[in-house]
Design an enzyme around this catalytic site. Structure first.
Site, mmCIF file in Angstrom:
data_model
loop_
_atom_site.group_PDB
_atom_site.id
_atom_site.type_symbol
_atom_site.label_atom_id
_atom_site.label_comp_id
_atom_site.label_asym_id
_atom_site.label_seq_id
_atom_site.Cartn_x
_atom_site.Cartn_y
_atom_site.Cartn_z
ATOM 1 N N GLY A 139 6.414 -24.915 -6.913
ATOM 2 C CA GLY A 139 6.920 -24.423 -8.337
ATOM 3 C C GLY A 139 6.801 -25.250 -9.310
ATOM 4 O O GLY A 139 7.546 -26.090 -9.489
ATOM 5 N N HIS A 140 5.732 -24.859 -10.183
ATOM 6 C CA HIS A 140 5.656 -26.066 -11.161
ATOM 7 C C HIS A 140 5.704 -25.541 -12.641
ATOM 8 O O HIS A 140 5.346 -24.381 -13.027
ATOM 9 C CB HIS A 140 4.069 -26.446 -11.401
ATOM 10 C CG HIS A 140 3.543 -27.378 -10.047
ATOM 11 N ND1 HIS A 140 2.363 -27.786 -9.804
ATOM 12 C CD2 HIS A 140 4.582 -27.999 -9.296
ATOM 13 C CE1 HIS A 140 2.464 -28.748 -8.890
ATOM 14 N NE2 HIS A 140 3.463 -28.838 -8.462
ATOM 15 N N GLN A 185 5.071 -30.203 -3.043
ATOM 16 C CA GLN A 185 6.440 -30.643 -2.762
ATOM 17 C C GLN A 185 6.463 -32.474 -2.820
ATOM 18 O O GLN A 185 5.988 -32.828 -3.723
ATOM 19 C CB GLN A 185 6.410 -30.217 -1.172
ATOM 20 C CG GLN A 185 6.479 -28.993 -1.077
ATOM 21 C CD GLN A 185 5.339 -27.884 -1.025
ATOM 22 O OE1 GLN A 185 4.130 -28.486 -0.509
ATOM 23 N NE2 GLN A 185 5.447 -27.003 -1.582
ATOM 24 N N ASP A 199 9.994 -31.213 -6.439
ATOM 25 C CA ASP A 199 10.431 -31.169 -7.785
ATOM 26 C C ASP A 199 10.713 -32.284 -8.707
ATOM 27 O O ASP A 199 11.535 -32.326 -9.572
ATOM 28 C CB ASP A 199 11.943 -30.345 -7.490
ATOM 29 C CG ASP A 199 12.045 -29.287 -6.690
ATOM 30 O OD1 ASP A 199 11.100 -28.485 -6.818
ATOM 31 O OD2 ASP A 199 13.094 -29.109 -6.048
ATOM 32 N N LYS A 210 6.018 -32.954 -11.406
ATOM 33 C CA LYS A 210 4.648 -33.081 -11.205
ATOM 34 C C LYS A 210 3.815 -32.194 -12.156
ATOM 35 O O LYS A 210 2.783 -32.469 -12.666
ATOM 36 C CB LYS A 210 4.092 -32.848 -9.772
ATOM 37 C CG LYS A 210 4.619 -33.917 -8.684
ATOM 38 C CD LYS A 210 3.975 -33.480 -7.269
ATOM 39 C CE LYS A 210 4.893 -32.152 -6.727
ATOM 40 N NZ LYS A 210 6.231 -32.430 -6.460
#
Ligand code: IMP
Length: 431
Positions: free
Chosen positions: A40-41, A224, A13, A16
């Site tokens: 989750g981007h 991650q 988180d 990225k």
């Protein structure tokens, strides 16, 4: 060689997605090489918020080739949903630009169920995302896994599902006393995914080698972070893949010598979701303040993230592990209103001072952070367009991080929008 890998150097988180989105402009191909829909981007593009879990963030740029590499565990349900949503938003204009490796392993419904059951019934909770990641990688390593290429052949797929369910149903029914799966139902529920994946499945390794030979630029998108790495993270409170840059090679099928630059991403402070040690965690008001200002809630699960000060001990190790050449500091603006800001420069365990992360998780829990304290800048930085425009104390904070970590800062981010970014050096153009 101008290929770039982007990896997180904390507990995930780090932001990225935003950086990959910006750098995708300079790449021809964007590749995911590990993890799955646990990532989750969140990207804000043209005022629109898009959250991607599986498909590389490069998909938001027209004409870029996006690859789900062999090292990824692919949930076809999530893949189908993302393709559908992206198409509705006008993104995937040409299906040929999205490719899935036939060697990638599939997440099956029983993986998700086993993930949930393990978490809810087991003695030690990891705080997983519940996406079936661990059980899918377990099957891959125990050579029971089902790959995308297997799905494309209905006979092979049906056989593998039946074999797997003999084992999984035994565990689900006998050990967890829960309801098992009927092979017929599982096989049928994947019929539509076969149709969809037939369109996107390719020999991505060959495509990448061809791209390298043609001098195309490739961006490898990590998911991650380093401390969730199965080997180097805070085991067992980790994810089930290698998140470090070394896995780009195995997870995408390219030689290590094809990666020219590794960019490390970290926040100006630290967060983590799920269970596990976190030496600089702030459990009181300061942690709440960071969470509130930084909107620190998980993109995948919505869980509140645990927040704390910047930990230079872990980031320094991560720089070495990943071969980071330049660093990206995200969410610097979240610290705007703090009177003072702390950086952890060592840990005390009992009477001993440690400047390297401990190997045992028990020792991690015993770490008392040793802090350096700096004056805050007490001003809004979100509109700063150049490094020179940042307040003096913000520049001092960044300089101190560079000194402590022994690496240069390439990019500074002060907000979710693409515009709130100061790029000191672009790893693709080197300018
Ligand atoms: P899993 O990857 O779902 O098995 O979860 C294992 C651990 O990794 C848990 O602590 C999760 O919260 C954490 N994790 C997995 N993916 C991410 C991510 O993208 N960001 C932050 N934490 C993650």
């Amino acid at each position: 060689m101008s290929n770039v890998g982007v990896v997180g150097v904390q507990w995930g988180d780090e932001g990225k997605g935003k950086i990959i989105d910006i750098l995708s402009n300079f790449a021809d191909v964007v590749v995911r090489f590990q993890g799955g829909a646990n990532a989750g981007h969140t990207i804000v593009a043209g005022g629109e918020k898009v959250i991607l879990h599986l498909i590389p963030s490069g998909i938001l740029h027209e004409g870029k080739y996006c690859i789900v590499g062999n090292g990824v565990v692919l949930d076809p349900e999530v893949f189908e949903k993302e393709v559908r949503e992206l198409k509705a938003l006008g993104y995937i204009k040409d299906d040929k630009t999205l490719m899935v490796s036939g060697l990638a392993h599939l997440i099956m419904p029983y993986h998700k169920k086993l993930d949930m059951l393990k978490e809810s019934r087991g003695k030690k909770k990891i705080g997983t995302t519940g996406r079936g990641i661990g059980p899918a990688y377990e099957d891959k390593v125990s050579r029971m896994g089902i790959r995308v290429i297997d799905l494309l052949d209905k006979k092979v797929f049906s056989e593998k599902v039946k074999q797997n369910l003999e084992n999984k149903n035994f565990i689900i029914k006998r050990y967890y006393k829960d309801e098992g799966f009927r092979p017929r139902d599982v096989i049928k529920s994947y019929d539509n995914y076969r149709k969809l994946l037939r369109k996107y499945t390719t020999d991505t390794v060959h495509f990448l080698h061809k791209s390298i030979d043609e001098g195309k630029t490739i961006l490898f998108e990590g998911a991650q972070g380093t401390y969730l790495d199965i080997d180097h993270g805070t085991y067992p409170y980790v994810t089930s893949s290698n998140t470090v840059s070394g896995n780009i090679s195995a997870g995408a099928g390219v030689p290590p010598t094809s990666i020219g630059y590794i960019l490390g991403i970290c926040k100006a402070y630290t967060t983590r979701v799920g269970e596990g040690p976190f030496p600089t965690e702030l459990l009181g008001k300061e942690g709440d303040k960071i969470r509130k200002i930084g909107a620190e809630y998980g993109a995948t699960t919505g869980r509140p993230r645990r927040c704390g000060w910047f930990d230079a001990v872990i980031v320094k190790r991560a720089i070495k592990l990943n071969g980071i050449k330049g660093l990206c500091i995200m969410k610097l603006d979240v610290l705007d209103s703090f009177e003072t800001i702390k950086i952890c420069v060592g840990y005390r365990i009992g009477k001993r001072l440690h400047t390297e992360p401990p190997m045992s998780v028990g020792d991690y829990y015993k770490c008392e952070p040793v802090y350096e304290e700096m004056d805050g800048w007490k001003a809004s930085i979100k509109d700063s367009k150049k490094y020179e425009e940042l307040p003096l104390n913000a520049k001092k904070y960044l300089k101190r991080l560079e000194e402590l970590l022994g690496v240069v800062i390439d990019i500074i981010s002060m907000g979710p929008e693409r515009e709130s970014t100061i790029i000191l050096k672009n790893p693709f153009t080197k300018s």
